[in-house]
Design a protein around this motif. Structure first.
Motif, PDB file in Angstrom:
ATOM      1  N   GLY A  55       0.796  -1.223   0.000  1.00 39.04           N
ATOM      2  CA  GLY A  55       0.000   0.000   0.000  1.00 39.04           C
ATOM      3  C   GLY A  55       0.828   1.272   0.000  1.00 39.04           C
ATOM      4  N   GLU A  56       2.112   1.149  -0.308  1.00 40.37           N
ATOM      5  CA  GLU A  56       2.993   2.316  -0.329  1.00 40.37           C
ATOM      6  C   GLU A  56       3.049   2.975  -1.701  1.00 40.37           C
ATOM      7  N   LEU A  57       2.690   2.217  -2.740  1.00 44.42           N
ATOM      8  CA  LEU A  57       2.686   2.723  -4.116  1.00 44.42           C
ATOM      9  C   LEU A  57       1.290   2.605  -4.687  1.00 44.42           C
ATOM     10  N   GLN A  58       1.035   3.443  -5.689  1.00 41.94           N
ATOM     11  CA  GLN A  58      -0.194   3.306  -6.461  1.00 41.94           C
ATOM     12  C   GLN A  58       0.173   3.370  -7.935  1.00 41.94           C
ATOM     13  N   ALA A  59      -0.597   2.642  -8.725  1.00 45.53           N
ATOM     14  CA  ALA A  59      -0.388   2.629 -10.168  1.00 45.53           C
ATOM     15  C   ALA A  59      -1.114   3.821 -10.774  1.00 45.53           C
ATOM     16  N   VAL A  60      -0.481   4.459 -11.733  1.00 51.56           N
ATOM     17  CA  VAL A  60      -1.096   5.545 -12.500  1.00 51.56           C
ATOM     18  C   VAL A  60      -1.345   4.974 -13.890  1.00 51.56           C
ATOM     19  N   VAL A  61      -2.624   4.741 -14.182  1.00 54.32           N
ATOM     20  CA  VAL A  61      -3.002   4.116 -15.445  1.00 54.32           C
ATOM     21  C   VAL A  61      -3.582   5.183 -16.367  1.00 54.32           C
ATOM     22  N   ILE A  62      -2.898   5.398 -17.476  1.00 57.25           N
ATOM     23  CA  ILE A  62      -3.361   6.329 -18.506  1.00 57.25           C
ATOM     24  C   ILE A  62      -3.696   5.465 -19.717  1.00 57.25           C
ATOM     25  N   PRO A  63      -4.946   5.502 -20.181  1.00 54.72           N
ATOM     26  CA  PRO A  63      -5.352   4.624 -21.282  1.00 54.72           C
ATOM     27  C   PRO A  63      -4.393   4.693 -22.468  1.00 54.72           C
ATOM     28  N   GLY A  64      -4.015   3.513 -22.959  1.00 59.24           N
ATOM     29  CA  GLY A  64      -3.126   3.419 -24.110  1.00 59.24           C
ATOM     30  C   GLY A  64      -1.671   3.698 -23.815  1.00 59.24           C
ATOM     31  N   ASP A  65      -1.305   3.774 -22.541  1.00 61.10           N
ATOM     32  CA  ASP A  65       0.051   4.140 -22.169  1.00 61.10           C
ATOM     33  C   ASP A  65       0.611   3.127 -21.173  1.00 61.10           C
ATOM     34  N   THR A  66       1.911   3.175 -20.958  1.00 58.02           N
ATOM     35  CA  THR A  66       2.586   2.321 -19.993  1.00 58.02           C
ATOM     36  C   THR A  66       2.180   2.722 -18.581  1.00 58.02           C
ATOM     37  N   VAL A  67       1.964   1.740 -17.725  1.00 55.31           N
ATOM     38  CA  VAL A  67       1.617   2.020 -16.326  1.00 55.31           C
ATOM     39  C   VAL A  67       2.804   2.688 -15.649  1.00 55.31           C
ATOM     40  N   ARG A  68       2.499   3.676 -14.857  1.00 53.29           N
ATOM     41  CA  ARG A  68       3.511   4.368 -14.063  1.00 53.29           C
ATOM     42  C   ARG A  68       3.185   4.170 -12.592  1.00 53.29           C
ATOM     43  N   TYR A  69       4.167   4.459 -11.730  1.00 53.03           N
ATOM     44  CA  TYR A  69       3.984   4.243 -10.301  1.00 53.03           C
ATOM     45  C   TYR A  69       4.419   5.480  -9.536  1.00 53.03           C
TER      46      TYR A  69
END
Length: 122
Positions: A55-69
């Protein structure tokens, strides 16, 4: 069995925390290898998974793009530069978004991403 907190894992966690914006696994690896040439992609993936599970990180999901953290923070949104592909944090949230939801609907979560050109690319 508890996982050891190796120097490599410490570097990965610190890079994500200090970045100030969401990072891809490739960006984490590239930055980490500047500090420790032996850092491998498997270690980055394992560390990201461990931090997500904790629970220390969260995924940043942008449609059509690589997941970032990014580290877990208050609710906020993002800006993606169309030229350099970097993603930036935007503080706060637009309160008027709630008025767009039809009567009787219950919102549990939302994501908002702005697209354009960052200051460096504009």
């Amino acid at each position: 069995m508890q996982e050891r907190n190796t120097r490599q894992r410490q570097i990965v966690a610190r890079l994500i925390q200090e970045a100030g914006h969401p990072l891809t696994v490739r960006e984490i690896l590239d930055l980490g290898q500047r500090q420790m040439s032996g850092l491998g992609i498997a270690t980055v993936y394992r560390t990201v998974k461990r931090l997500l599970d904790a629970g220390e990180l969260q995924a940043v999901v942008i449609p059509g793009d690589t997941v970032r953290y990014e580290t877990v923070k208050h609710h906020h949104h993002h800006f993606k530069c169309n030229r350099c592909d970097r993603v930036f944090d935007l503080d706060g949230c637009i309160k008027e978004l709630k008025s767009m939801v039809p009567r009787g609907f219950k919102v549990e979560n939302h994501e908002l991403t702005f697209y354009g050109y960052c200051r460096s690319c504009a």
